[in-house]
Design a protein around this motif. Structure first.
Motif, mmCIF file in Angstrom:
data_model
loop_
_atom_site.group_PDB
_atom_site.id
_atom_site.type_symbol
_atom_site.label_atom_id
_atom_site.label_comp_id
_atom_site.label_asym_id
_atom_site.label_seq_id
_atom_site.Cartn_x
_atom_site.Cartn_y
_atom_site.Cartn_z
ATOM 1 N N UNK A 5 1.195 10.338 2.381
ATOM 2 C CA UNK A 5 2.314 11.092 2.968
ATOM 3 C C UNK A 5 2.373 10.863 4.474
ATOM 4 N N UNK A 6 1.210 10.861 5.120
ATOM 5 C CA UNK A 6 1.176 10.613 6.563
ATOM 6 C C UNK A 6 1.604 9.187 6.895
ATOM 7 N N UNK A 7 1.157 8.236 6.087
ATOM 8 C CA UNK A 7 1.479 6.838 6.354
ATOM 9 C C UNK A 7 2.968 6.544 6.205
ATOM 10 N N UNK A 8 3.653 7.326 5.401
ATOM 11 C CA UNK A 8 5.088 7.085 5.185
ATOM 12 C C UNK A 8 5.969 7.969 6.065
ATOM 13 N N UNK A 9 5.363 8.639 7.036
ATOM 14 C CA UNK A 9 6.142 9.515 7.919
ATOM 15 C C UNK A 9 7.244 8.750 8.644
ATOM 16 N N UNK A 10 6.962 7.516 9.015
ATOM 17 C CA UNK A 10 7.958 6.721 9.734
ATOM 18 C C UNK A 10 9.058 6.161 8.849
ATOM 19 N N UNK A 11 8.938 6.342 7.548
ATOM 20 C CA UNK A 11 9.956 5.847 6.606
ATOM 21 C C UNK A 11 10.335 7.002 5.680
ATOM 22 N N UNK A 12 11.247 7.869 6.122
ATOM 23 C CA UNK A 12 11.603 9.057 5.333
ATOM 24 C C UNK A 12 12.065 8.734 3.918
ATOM 25 N N UNK A 13 12.758 7.604 3.746
ATOM 26 C CA UNK A 13 13.235 7.245 2.409
ATOM 27 C C UNK A 13 12.056 6.942 1.481
ATOM 28 N N UNK A 14 11.108 6.140 1.977
ATOM 29 C CA UNK A 14 9.927 5.811 1.174
ATOM 30 C C UNK A 14 9.095 7.059 0.904
ATOM 31 N N UNK A 15 8.983 7.899 1.908
ATOM 32 C CA UNK A 15 8.221 9.132 1.725
ATOM 33 C C UNK A 15 8.874 10.029 0.679
ATOM 34 N N UNK A 16 10.199 10.106 0.724
ATOM 35 C CA UNK A 16 10.907 10.908 -0.265
ATOM 36 C C UNK A 16 10.705 10.383 -1.676
ATOM 37 N N UNK A 17 10.747 9.053 -1.824
ATOM 38 C CA UNK A 17 10.512 8.454 -3.143
ATOM 39 C C UNK A 17 9.104 8.771 -3.646
ATOM 40 N N UNK A 18 8.137 8.725 -2.736
ATOM 41 C CA UNK A 18 6.745 8.998 -3.118
ATOM 42 C C UNK A 18 6.573 10.451 -3.560
ATOM 43 N N UNK A 19 7.119 11.374 -2.790
ATOM 44 C CA UNK A 19 6.997 12.792 -3.142
ATOM 45 C C UNK A 19 7.712 13.077 -4.460
ATOM 46 N N UNK A 20 8.865 12.434 -4.670
ATOM 47 C CA UNK A 20 9.593 12.611 -5.930
ATOM 48 C C UNK A 20 8.764 12.089 -7.107
ATOM 49 N N UNK A 21 8.130 10.937 -6.918
ATOM 50 C CA UNK A 21 7.293 10.377 -7.983
ATOM 51 C C UNK A 21 6.093 11.280 -8.264
ATOM 52 N N UNK A 22 5.535 11.872 -7.221
ATOM 53 C CA UNK A 22 4.425 12.818 -7.406
ATOM 54 C C UNK A 22 4.873 14.024 -8.225
ATOM 55 N N UNK A 23 6.033 14.566 -7.877
ATOM 56 C CA UNK A 23 6.544 15.737 -8.591
ATOM 57 C C UNK A 23 6.782 15.416 -10.064
ATOM 58 N N UNK A 24 7.346 14.258 -10.330
ATOM 59 C CA UNK A 24 7.587 13.870 -11.719
ATOM 60 C C UNK A 24 6.283 13.723 -12.489
ATOM 61 N N UNK A 25 5.277 13.138 -11.838
ATOM 62 C CA UNK A 25 3.980 12.972 -12.492
ATOM 63 C C UNK A 25 3.342 14.321 -12.790
ATOM 64 N N UNK A 26 3.432 15.250 -11.842
ATOM 65 C CA UNK A 26 2.856 16.582 -12.051
ATOM 66 C C UNK A 26 3.566 17.323 -13.176
ATOM 67 N N UNK A 27 4.886 17.174 -13.252
ATOM 68 C CA UNK A 27 5.638 17.822 -14.326
ATOM 69 C C UNK A 27 5.275 17.232 -15.683
ATOM 70 N N UNK A 28 5.074 15.916 -15.716
ATOM 71 C CA UNK A 28 4.710 15.262 -16.972
ATOM 72 C C UNK A 28 3.337 15.716 -17.452
ATOM 73 N N UNK A 29 2.416 15.933 -16.498
ATOM 74 C CA UNK A 29 1.075 16.377 -16.871
ATOM 75 C C UNK A 29 1.076 17.822 -17.341
ATOM 76 N N UNK A 30 1.993 18.637 -16.783
ATOM 77 C CA UNK A 30 2.085 20.036 -17.214
ATOM 78 C C UNK A 30 2.657 20.125 -18.625
#
Length: 235
Positions: A210-235
């Protein structure tokens, strides 16, 4: 006849003499008190270090909190003003070996850690300066605390076979070619670390990305979205 008055010069001399006399008397009293009080001597009988590695002796996780203590044994002797022995006893100190360097040998790799104010340091086999070690061949970890040639301590930790395999895979998940992966592969790395029982490392990798992608908001947003999807799938 009128009484003769002291002139200013004579009065000044008398005041000076009185001050000197008072100082000499004070020094005399102090010396008498010191002489009457006697003195105390402390003789160092032994000085050792001890490394507390904790249990179990075989490491089955990458982390271990280790404490180093410094032990001194004194003979304390109290004498009166004439030099006669009044009392003698032993005094033992258990103190933390604070803010000192510990040498750590992992196979052919040598690293150092520093104890904190309580004599503790944290051994983490997934620290960046340790991961170059060949984990598959790592059997023992040697620790040494050295105060002098005469005062030092050693300890050995063994490394569990299953842990060696986990460390090998985990080091690749954390450090290898992160910049070449896409966000889904980053998420997979984090998920796999959790499967290996390394929740702390999984959380650290997530925060680092998350820190490494601070300079690229679009990439950071994609990463956080992918994390959320993974967490929902595991739940």
């Amino acid at each position: 006849m009128m009484p003769r008055r002291l002139d200013a010069r004579t009065g000044s001399h008398l005041l000076w003499a009185s001050a000197v006399l008072a100082t000499l008397q004070a020094c005399s009293v102090t010396q008498q008190q010191e002489a009457a009080s006697g003195h105390i001597e402390r003789e160092l009988l032994s000085h050792t270090l001890h490394i507390e590695t904790g249990e179990p002796r075989v490491l089955d996780t990458p982390h271990r909190s280790i404490r180093v203590s410094e032990n001194r044994l004194f003979r304390v002797s109290q004498y009166d003003a004439s030099g006669n022995l009044l009392d003698q006893h032993r005094q033992y100190q258990t103190l933390p070996w604070a803010n000192h360097v510990i040498d750590i040998q992992l196979g052919e790799l040598s690293v150092q850690r520093e104890t904190d104010s309580e004599g503790h340091f944290r051994l983490n086999l997934l620290d960046e300066d340790i991961v170059p070690v060949d984990f598959e061949q790592l059997r023992t970890i040697e620790l040494e605390a050295r105060n002098s040639a005469e005062v030092h301590a050693e300890a050995i930790l063994l490394v569990d076979r299953e842990l060696r395999a986990v460390l090998h895979e985990a080091s690749e998940l954390i450090y290898d070619n992160l910049e070449e992966d896409d966000v889904d592969q980053w998420v997979q790395r984090i998920y796999r670390l959790g499967e290996l029982g390394l929740k702390e490392e999984a959380s650290q990798l997530e925060n680092m990305l998350i820190l490494l992608t601070t300079g690229d908001p679009h990439l950071q947003g994609d990463f956080i979205h992918a994390l959320d999807q993974s967490n929902q799938a595991q739940d």
